[in-house]
Design a protein around this motif. Sequence first.
Motif, PDB file in Angstrom:
ATOM      1  N   GLU A  32       0.826  -1.203   0.000  1.00 25.04           N
ATOM      2  CA  GLU A  32       0.000   0.000   0.000  1.00 25.04           C
ATOM      3  C   GLU A  32       0.864   1.259   0.000  1.00 25.04           C
ATOM      4  O   GLU A  32       0.533   2.256  -0.664  1.00 25.04           O
ATOM      5  CB  GLU A  32      -0.928   0.001   1.215  1.00 25.04           C
ATOM      6  N   VAL A  44       2.206   1.579  -3.489  1.00 23.78           N
ATOM      7  CA  VAL A  44       1.169   2.036  -4.418  1.00 23.78           C
ATOM      8  C   VAL A  44       0.951   3.542  -4.278  1.00 23.78           C
ATOM      9  O   VAL A  44       0.777   4.253  -5.280  1.00 23.78           O
ATOM     10  CB  VAL A  44      -0.147   1.264  -4.172  1.00 23.78           C
ATOM     11  N   GLU A  45       0.977   4.053  -3.052  1.00 22.50           N
ATOM     12  CA  GLU A  45       0.835   5.495  -2.842  1.00 22.50           C
ATOM     13  C   GLU A  45       1.972   6.264  -3.513  1.00 22.50           C
ATOM     14  O   GLU A  45       1.753   7.324  -4.104  1.00 22.50           O
ATOM     15  CB  GLU A  45       0.809   5.811  -1.342  1.00 22.50           C
ATOM     16  N   LYS A  71       1.398   6.222  -7.237  1.00 16.36           N
ATOM     17  CA  LYS A  71       0.369   7.178  -7.623  1.00 16.36           C
ATOM     18  C   LYS A  71       0.962   8.571  -7.795  1.00 16.36           C
ATOM     19  O   LYS A  71       0.574   9.321  -8.703  1.00 16.36           O
ATOM     20  CB  LYS A  71      -0.748   7.185  -6.583  1.00 16.36           C
ATOM     21  N   PHE A  77      -1.356  -2.776  -7.512  1.00 12.88           N
ATOM     22  CA  PHE A  77      -2.003  -1.492  -7.791  1.00 12.88           C
ATOM     23  C   PHE A  77      -3.493  -1.691  -8.059  1.00 12.88           C
ATOM     24  O   PHE A  77      -4.330  -0.925  -7.565  1.00 12.88           O
ATOM     25  CB  PHE A  77      -1.347  -0.827  -9.006  1.00 12.88           C
ATOM     26  N   LYS A  78      -3.816  -2.722  -8.811  1.00 13.42           N
ATOM     27  CA  LYS A  78      -5.213  -3.013  -9.136  1.00 13.42           C
ATOM     28  C   LYS A  78      -5.999  -3.363  -7.884  1.00 13.42           C
ATOM     29  O   LYS A  78      -7.142  -2.928  -7.711  1.00 13.42           O
ATOM     30  CB  LYS A  78      -5.266  -4.173 -10.129  1.00 13.42           C
ATOM     31  N   VAL A 105      -5.372  -2.490  -4.743  1.00 15.63           N
ATOM     32  CA  VAL A 105      -5.468  -1.374  -3.807  1.00 15.63           C
ATOM     33  C   VAL A 105      -6.402  -0.284  -4.330  1.00 15.63           C
ATOM     34  O   VAL A 105      -7.223   0.268  -3.587  1.00 15.63           O
ATOM     35  CB  VAL A 105      -4.080  -0.781  -3.498  1.00 15.63           C
ATOM     36  N   THR A 106      -6.285   0.051  -5.612  1.00 17.54           N
ATOM     37  CA  THR A 106      -7.035   1.183  -6.164  1.00 17.54           C
ATOM     38  C   THR A 106      -8.252   0.789  -6.994  1.00 17.54           C
ATOM     39  O   THR A 106      -9.135   1.612  -7.220  1.00 17.54           O
ATOM     40  CB  THR A 106      -6.114   2.041  -7.048  1.00 17.54           C
ATOM     41  N   LEU A 158      -7.989   0.164 -10.046  1.00 17.86           N
ATOM     42  CA  LEU A 158      -7.640   0.630 -11.384  1.00 17.86           C
ATOM     43  C   LEU A 158      -6.276   0.094 -11.785  1.00 17.86           C
ATOM     44  O   LEU A 158      -5.462  -0.250 -10.923  1.00 17.86           O
ATOM     45  CB  LEU A 158      -7.604   2.162 -11.433  1.00 17.86           C
ATOM     46  N   TYR A 161      -5.336   4.913 -13.861  1.00 14.65           N
ATOM     47  CA  TYR A 161      -5.174   5.935 -12.814  1.00 14.65           C
ATOM     48  C   TYR A 161      -4.471   7.156 -13.377  1.00 14.65           C
ATOM     49  O   TYR A 161      -4.841   8.299 -13.076  1.00 14.65           O
ATOM     50  CB  TYR A 161      -4.367   5.369 -11.647  1.00 14.65           C
ATOM     51  N   ARG A 215      -6.843   9.264 -15.479  1.00 13.79           N
ATOM     52  CA  ARG A 215      -7.862   9.968 -14.686  1.00 13.79           C
ATOM     53  C   ARG A 215      -7.288  11.146 -13.912  1.00 13.79           C
ATOM     54  O   ARG A 215      -8.005  12.072 -13.558  1.00 13.79           O
ATOM     55  CB  ARG A 215      -8.514   8.997 -13.695  1.00 13.79           C
ATOM     56  N   ASN A 216      -5.979  11.103 -13.650  1.00 10.88           N
ATOM     57  CA  ASN A 216      -5.348  12.146 -12.840  1.00 10.88           C
ATOM     58  C   ASN A 216      -4.292  12.927 -13.612  1.00 10.88           C
ATOM     59  O   ASN A 216      -3.365  13.484 -13.016  1.00 10.88           O
ATOM     60  CB  ASN A 216      -4.714  11.513 -11.591  1.00 10.88           C
TER      61      ASN A 216
END
Length: 253
Positions: free
Chosen positions: A199, A202-203, A206, A236-237, A239-240, A242, A247, A250-251
């Motif tokens: 996690e 993954v953060e 991101k 990643f999939k 946790v999010t 996506l 991701y 979208r961002n």
Amino acid sequence: MIKKPRWHIHCIPFLVIIIVVGTIWPYTAYSEYWSKWVMKAIYLQWFIYLATSFKFIKPILKNYKALKGLSRTDLWCLSVYFGITFIWLAYIFGAYTSYIVGAISFTFILYIIGLLLALNVSKTLLFFKQKEKYNNKTITQEKAREIENSISILIDKELFLKPNITLSEFASGIKITKHTLSQYLNEQKGKSFNRFINELRVEKAKEYLVVKHNYTMESIGYDSGFNSKSTFFKAFKKVTGLTPLEYQKRNAR
């Protein structure tokens, strides 16, 4: 007060019934009767127990999907449950082909479970006592705050970016045992060490996905601490919900 499992309530009545039925109507003399009624009753009882037992397996599967990790007891329960389910299916379908299918499947599952036990023989003392170990020694709130502060320091230092970071190595960084760290994460965070590290990675990924537009997904995964592209995408999939590319789109800035 914890209720003791009363296995005899389930086993003894059926054992008595089988002995009585087998004595009064032996299979050799009443094979047609056994095939038509007795065996079907046994398969039905078998299925009822499998269906009822699934309520104990469902939370384990939810923990796995939520990246909470599986204990050795969880793995044992899953192996036994799905192994017995496989044997039941083999006997059911064997009725339309040959009963040897059920016998072979039973032998195969028994071999696999025996092999798993043999591979873990050095750890059998902790096998069924993993949860009890935590229950016997709880972490105080004061100790939990100390651990939380120490973990925050290691997070700021981004120790989690090390691809092969282990539970022991992370625990030594905050001067506690790996068992204490594992207990803390399970009791206070409700997650395993692997999920905790993933996690954090993954953060970080991101953050990279928003600013590193010219980087490949694979390089972002490596920069975030993952040691392979597939591991990065899977974590990643989970946790999010996506993929990294979704991701990023979208961002996008």
